[in-house]
Write a protein that holds these residues in place. Structure first.
Motif, short mmCIF file in Angstrom:
data_model
loop_
_atom_site.label_atom_id
_atom_site.label_comp_id
_atom_site.label_asym_id
_atom_site.label_seq_id
_atom_site.Cartn_x
_atom_site.Cartn_y
_atom_site.Cartn_z
N GLY A 22 0.82 -1.21 0.00
CA GLY A 22 0.00 0.00 0.00
C GLY A 22 0.85 1.26 0.00
N LEU A 23 1.92 1.25 0.78
CA LEU A 23 2.82 2.41 0.83
C LEU A 23 3.55 2.59 -0.50
N ARG A 26 1.66 4.30 -3.08
CA ARG A 26 1.53 5.73 -2.79
C ARG A 26 2.86 6.47 -2.98
N ARG A 104 -5.53 1.37 3.51
CA ARG A 104 -5.58 2.76 3.04
C ARG A 104 -5.55 3.75 4.20
N ARG A 105 -6.10 3.38 5.35
CA ARG A 105 -6.06 4.27 6.53
C ARG A 105 -4.62 4.47 6.99
N VAL A 107 -1.91 4.08 5.14
CA VAL A 107 -1.20 4.80 4.08
C VAL A 107 -1.51 6.29 4.15
N GLU A 108 -2.78 6.63 4.35
CA GLU A 108 -3.16 8.04 4.47
C GLU A 108 -2.48 8.71 5.66
N LEU A 109 -2.46 8.01 6.78
CA LEU A 109 -1.82 8.55 7.98
C LEU A 109 -0.31 8.71 7.77
N SER A 111 1.21 9.21 4.93
CA SER A 111 1.39 10.34 4.02
C SER A 111 1.24 11.66 4.76
N GLN A 112 0.29 11.74 5.67
CA GLN A 112 0.11 12.96 6.47
C GLN A 112 1.33 13.23 7.34
N ASP A 116 3.46 16.45 7.01
CA ASP A 116 3.58 17.34 8.16
C ASP A 116 5.04 17.61 8.47
#
Length: 120
Positions: A22-23, A26, A104-105, A107-109, A111-112, A116
């Motif tokens: 998943g990573l 992305r 996906r949760r 991966v989204e975290l 990426s954030q 950041d």
């Protein structure tokens, strides 16, 4: 610009593989280890941009890798069936995604966290 490097510290092969894939989809590079000992060896030669950590690993739940990452200023996500609030204080305050969780949760975290950090 180089791809962000994620360290996945997870003793369940299928979970580690799914998170890594998943990573990578992305745009991340990903490395997986299954124990505190393997994480220590890997960290001797690499510095990830972030990590995704399970609390219970092949060689226990001491939090040594998490402490080393925190000391180095590397953000990490706790992805575990164990609630970090009832574990070593090193895990307290980190983003927590309980198992099972959609990849996906995570991966989204991830990426954030990298975004950041890049903005600081």
């Amino acid at each position: 610009m180089t791809a962000p490097l994620a360290l996945i510290i997870e003793d369940e092969y299928l979970i580690a593989s799914d998170v890594a894939n998943g990573l990578k989809e992305r745009g991340f590079e990903a490395a997986c280890v299954a124990s505190e000992r393997a994480a220590a060896t890997w960290l001797d030669d690499h510095r990830p941009d972030l990590a995704i950590i399970d609390i219970q690993l092949l060689d226990g739940q001491r939090g040594v890798a998490a402490a080393r990452l925190k000391e180095a200023g590397v953000p990490f996500v706790v992805h575990s069936g164990y609630d970090p609030e009832f574990q070593s204080p090193i895990f307290h305050g980190a983003p927590y995604v309980p198992k099972p969780a959609p990849i996906r949760r995570l991966v989204e975290l991830a990426s954030q966290l990298v975004g950041d950090r890049a903005e600081q």
